[in-house]
Scaffold this motif. Sequence first.
Motif, PDB file in Angstrom:
ATOM      1  N   ASP A  59       0.864  -1.172   0.000  1.00 22.47           N
ATOM      2  CA  ASP A  59       0.000   0.000   0.000  1.00 22.47           C
ATOM      3  C   ASP A  59       0.907   1.230   0.000  1.00 22.47           C
ATOM      4  OD1 ASP A  59      -1.613   2.187   0.740  1.00 22.47           O
ATOM      5  OD2 ASP A  59      -2.990   0.888   1.820  1.00 22.47           O
ATOM      6  N   ALA A  60       0.892   1.981  -1.085  1.00 24.32           N
ATOM      7  CA  ALA A  60       1.827   3.100  -1.253  1.00 24.32           C
ATOM      8  C   ALA A  60       1.197   4.464  -0.993  1.00 24.32           C
ATOM      9  CB  ALA A  60       2.409   3.057  -2.665  1.00 24.32           C
ATOM     10  N   ARG A  61       0.084   4.498  -0.275  1.00 25.22           N
ATOM     11  CA  ARG A  61      -0.585   5.780  -0.039  1.00 25.22           C
ATOM     12  C   ARG A  61       0.127   6.659   0.976  1.00 25.22           C
ATOM     13  NH1 ARG A  61      -6.562   3.622   0.983  1.00 25.22           N
ATOM     14  NH2 ARG A  61      -5.329   1.990   1.985  1.00 25.22           N
ATOM     15  N   ALA A  62       1.186   6.156   1.619  1.00 26.15           N
ATOM     16  CA  ALA A  62       1.859   6.924   2.668  1.00 26.15           C
ATOM     17  C   ALA A  62       3.071   7.686   2.140  1.00 26.15           C
ATOM     18  CB  ALA A  62       2.269   5.997   3.805  1.00 26.15           C
ATOM     19  N   ALA A  63       3.094   8.033   0.863  1.00 23.98           N
ATOM     20  CA  ALA A  63       4.245   8.741   0.282  1.00 23.98           C
ATOM     21  C   ALA A  63       4.511  10.066   0.996  1.00 23.98           C
ATOM     22  CB  ALA A  63       4.031   8.967  -1.211  1.00 23.98           C
ATOM     23  N   ASN A  64       3.462  10.811   1.336  1.00 26.71           N
ATOM     24  CA  ASN A  64       3.648  12.090   2.036  1.00 26.71           C
ATOM     25  C   ASN A  64       4.224  11.874   3.432  1.00 26.71           C
ATOM     26  OD1 ASN A  64       2.710  13.598  -0.123  1.00 26.71           O
ATOM     27  ND2 ASN A  64       0.587  13.548   0.603  1.00 26.71           N
ATOM     28  N   GLU A  65       3.784  10.809   4.098  1.00 26.66           N
ATOM     29  CA  GLU A  65       4.288  10.509   5.436  1.00 26.66           C
ATOM     30  C   GLU A  65       5.762  10.097   5.376  1.00 26.66           C
ATOM     31  OE1 GLU A  65       1.376   9.663   4.209  1.00 26.66           O
ATOM     32  OE2 GLU A  65      -0.086  10.425   5.655  1.00 26.66           O
ATOM     33  N   VAL A  66       6.144   9.351   4.341  1.00 26.67           N
ATOM     34  CA  VAL A  66       7.555   8.979   4.170  1.00 26.67           C
ATOM     35  C   VAL A  66       8.400  10.238   4.007  1.00 26.67           C
ATOM     36  CG1 VAL A  66       9.213   7.900   2.583  1.00 26.67           C
ATOM     37  CG2 VAL A  66       7.122   6.688   3.216  1.00 26.67           C
ATOM     38  N   ARG A  67       7.936  11.149   3.154  1.00 25.06           N
ATOM     39  CA  ARG A  67       8.657  12.412   2.932  1.00 25.06           C
ATOM     40  C   ARG A  67       8.801  13.199   4.236  1.00 25.06           C
ATOM     41  NH1 ARG A  67       6.969  12.471  -1.822  1.00 25.06           N
ATOM     42  NH2 ARG A  67       4.867  13.211  -1.449  1.00 25.06           N
ATOM     43  N   MET A  68       7.717  13.292   4.985  1.00 24.77           N
ATOM     44  CA  MET A  68       7.740  14.041   6.245  1.00 24.77           C
ATOM     45  C   MET A  68       8.711  13.413   7.242  1.00 24.77           C
ATOM     46  SD  MET A  68       6.586  13.897   9.680  1.00 24.77           S
ATOM     47  CE  MET A  68       5.350  12.626   9.645  1.00 24.77           C
TER      48      MET A  68
END
Length: 97
Positions: A59-68
């Motif tokens: 599930d790749a929806r956490a791209a923004n969280e990874v960046r943060m």
Amino acid sequence: MEFDVANNWKLLCRCIRRACKEGGISPASIVAVSATSMREGIVLYSADGIELWGCANVDARAANEVRMLKQQFPGLEEKFYRITGQTFALGALPRLL
């Protein structure tokens, strides 16, 4: 990429019943159950045992969280990797956030 936990549980129970029947195993004789997976999935439950959410490791929806996480906590991903062998891209932490 979300799990249908209720349906998956029904499928799992059906598979176990069939394996017991075909193997001639009494369910009462089972003393332990073990499960394994190629990667982790996450299923969150309420205090009452009600499934709240479930997702697969892809599930790749956490791209923004990874960046943060990378911006606000430099070096944290490397520390996690040394301990768990996982990067933020497929790990649980960003998805939980």
